[in-house]
Design a protein around this motif. Structure first.
Motif, PDB file in Angstrom:
ATOM      1  N   ARG B  15       0.837  -1.201   0.000  1.00 39.52           N
ATOM      2  CA  ARG B  15       0.000   0.000   0.000  1.00 39.52           C
ATOM      3  C   ARG B  15       0.876   1.258   0.000  1.00 39.52           C
ATOM      4  O   ARG B  15       1.849   1.345   0.754  1.00 39.52           O
ATOM      5  CB  ARG B  15      -0.910  -0.012   1.219  1.00 39.52           C
ATOM      6  CG  ARG B  15      -2.079   0.925   1.147  1.00 39.52           C
ATOM      7  CD  ARG B  15      -3.067   0.636   2.246  1.00 39.52           C
ATOM      8  NE  ARG B  15      -2.424   0.558   3.560  1.00 39.52           N
ATOM      9  CZ  ARG B  15      -3.067   0.274   4.679  1.00 39.52           C
ATOM     10  NH1 ARG B  15      -4.362   0.018   4.645  1.00 39.52           N
ATOM     11  NH2 ARG B  15      -2.430   0.225   5.824  1.00 39.52           N
ATOM     12  N   ALA B  38     -11.769  -6.285 -11.153  1.00 40.09           N
ATOM     13  CA  ALA B  38     -11.644  -6.588  -9.726  1.00 40.09           C
ATOM     14  C   ALA B  38     -12.702  -7.593  -9.329  1.00 40.09           C
ATOM     15  O   ALA B  38     -13.790  -7.642  -9.915  1.00 40.09           O
ATOM     16  CB  ALA B  38     -11.792  -5.301  -8.906  1.00 40.09           C
ATOM     17  N   GLU B  82      -3.714   1.402  -3.224  1.00 36.64           N
ATOM     18  CA  GLU B  82      -4.636   1.048  -2.149  1.00 36.64           C
ATOM     19  C   GLU B  82      -4.987  -0.427  -2.269  1.00 36.64           C
ATOM     20  O   GLU B  82      -4.864  -1.027  -3.354  1.00 36.64           O
ATOM     21  CB  GLU B  82      -5.887   1.918  -2.229  1.00 36.64           C
ATOM     22  CG  GLU B  82      -5.602   3.403  -2.105  1.00 36.64           C
ATOM     23  CD  GLU B  82      -6.846   4.252  -2.211  1.00 36.64           C
ATOM     24  OE1 GLU B  82      -7.953   3.686  -2.346  1.00 36.64           O
ATOM     25  OE2 GLU B  82      -6.709   5.493  -2.162  1.00 36.64           O
ATOM     26  N   LEU B  83      -5.422  -1.010  -1.167  1.00 39.13           N
ATOM     27  CA  LEU B  83      -5.738  -2.442  -1.166  1.00 39.13           C
ATOM     28  C   LEU B  83      -6.748  -2.797  -2.246  1.00 39.13           C
ATOM     29  O   LEU B  83      -6.643  -3.845  -2.898  1.00 39.13           O
ATOM     30  CB  LEU B  83      -6.259  -2.867   0.207  1.00 39.13           C
ATOM     31  CG  LEU B  83      -5.297  -2.737   1.386  1.00 39.13           C
ATOM     32  CD1 LEU B  83      -5.982  -3.156   2.680  1.00 39.13           C
ATOM     33  CD2 LEU B  83      -4.041  -3.561   1.156  1.00 39.13           C
ATOM     34  N   GLU B  84      -7.711  -1.904  -2.456  1.00 40.41           N
ATOM     35  CA  GLU B  84      -8.779  -2.200  -3.432  1.00 40.41           C
ATOM     36  C   GLU B  84      -8.324  -2.086  -4.879  1.00 40.41           C
ATOM     37  O   GLU B  84      -9.107  -2.344  -5.800  1.00 40.41           O
ATOM     38  CB  GLU B  84      -9.999  -1.304  -3.198  1.00 40.41           C
ATOM     39  CG  GLU B  84      -9.690   0.162  -3.138  1.00 40.41           C
ATOM     40  CD  GLU B  84      -9.500   0.648  -1.716  1.00 40.41           C
ATOM     41  OE1 GLU B  84      -8.987  -0.117  -0.882  1.00 40.41           O
ATOM     42  OE2 GLU B  84      -9.858   1.809  -1.447  1.00 40.41           O
ATOM     43  N   ASP B  85      -7.060  -1.698  -5.088  1.00 42.79           N
ATOM     44  CA  ASP B  85      -6.524  -1.690  -6.455  1.00 42.79           C
ATOM     45  C   ASP B  85      -6.122  -3.088  -6.902  1.00 42.79           C
ATOM     46  O   ASP B  85      -5.783  -3.304  -8.070  1.00 42.79           O
ATOM     47  CB  ASP B  85      -5.302  -0.765  -6.558  1.00 42.79           C
ATOM     48  CG  ASP B  85      -5.649   0.689  -6.284  1.00 42.79           C
ATOM     49  OD1 ASP B  85      -4.761   1.428  -5.830  1.00 42.79           O
ATOM     50  OD2 ASP B  85      -6.823   1.078  -6.518  1.00 42.79           O
ATOM     51  N   SER B  86      -6.135  -4.038  -5.986  1.00 42.95           N
ATOM     52  CA  SER B  86      -5.822  -5.420  -6.349  1.00 42.95           C
ATOM     53  C   SER B  86      -6.834  -5.913  -7.368  1.00 42.95           C
ATOM     54  O   SER B  86      -8.050  -5.895  -7.114  1.00 42.95           O
ATOM     55  CB  SER B  86      -5.861  -6.313  -5.104  1.00 42.95           C
ATOM     56  OG  SER B  86      -4.845  -5.955  -4.196  1.00 42.95           O
ATOM     57  N   ALA B  87      -6.342  -6.347  -8.516  1.00 43.23           N
ATOM     58  CA  ALA B  87      -7.229  -6.737  -9.612  1.00 43.23           C
ATOM     59  C   ALA B  87      -6.402  -7.293 -10.753  1.00 43.23           C
ATOM     60  O   ALA B  87      -5.175  -7.217 -10.754  1.00 43.23           O
ATOM     61  CB  ALA B  87      -8.033  -5.532 -10.104  1.00 43.23           C
TER      62      ALA B  87
END
Lengths: 116, 112
Positions: B15, B38, B82-87
């Motif tokens: 991150r 995602a 950010e963590l939610e960019d994991s995809a």
């Protein structure tokens, strides 16, 4: 506004039986429509496309789709499912911008499972 | 004919770091598109480049940026991860902006 709705999030069939994946679209003019397939951990592969020529479109691997303007549908079919057809399928409508450019609007996807 | 290629295949970042993803289109294709896939969110359009210019942008914050080089290859940069960019980030190309798109295998970005 243009949009596409895939009516089933999951479809399960037995090997050798027919496949039907349903897609409805919304477009203010004659659209370009596509079906893409995505196998696990892979990119997307174009199965077939409709661009206002013949309403019955034949694609790769025995798939075909029929454009029905009156029903605003573009369902994907295959007479006999094979184990290798297990994948996620995306119905896509092309949206035109001024200047002759377009972008693709993807449906949410339908996961097809094929059982022996 | 070689297809669309992407590198790296996998990318692990923490991150706050920056990630750079690369895409080479099919020879002769001038348009390059970037998508984010995602988990649970489907395929979301990110960016579209044609002839070296950004033509359209999806609903993503400015920390998602990119560029297209004179040879039509492209880079996607994601700052302040950010963590939610994991995809899975997919690149596609087309011969101009008004044709079907051909996709690469994707880059799996994991943000820890």
């Amino acid at each position: 506004a243009q949009s596409v709705t895939q009516l089933d999030s999951h479809v399960s069939v037995s090997e050798g039986t027919p496949v039907l994946l349903r897609c409805n679209y919304s477009s203010s003019y004659s659209p370009s429509l596509f079906w893409y397939v995505q196998h696990p951990n892979k990119g997307l592969q174009l199965l077939l496309k409709y661009t206002s020529a013949a309403t019955l479109v034949k694609g790769i691997n025995g798939f075909e789709a029929e454009f029905k303007k009156s029903e605003t549908s573009f369902h994907l079919t295959k007479p006999s499912a094979h184990m290798s057809d297990a994948a996620e399928y995306f119905c896509v409508v092309s949206v035109a911008f001024s200047g002759g450019y377009n972008k693709l609007i993807f449906g949410a996807g339908t996961r097809l499972a094929v059982h022996p | 004919e070689a297809g669309v290629t992407q590198s790296p295949t996998h990318l692990i970042k923490t991150r706050g770091q920056q990630a750079t993803l690369r895409c080479s289109p099919i020879s002769g294709h001038t348009s390059v598109y970037w998508y984010q896939q995602a988990l649970g969110l489907g395929l979301q359009f990110l960016l579209w480049y044609d002839e070296g210019e950004e033509r359209n942008r999806g609903n993503f914050p400015p920390r998602f940026s990119g560029r297209q080089f004179p040879n039509y290859s492209s880079e996607l940069n994601v700052n302040a991860l950010e963590l939610e960019d994991s995809a899975l980030y997919l690149c596609a190309s087309s011969p101009g902006g008004y044709n079907e798109q051909f996709f690469g295998p994707g880059t799996r970005l994991t943000v820890l």
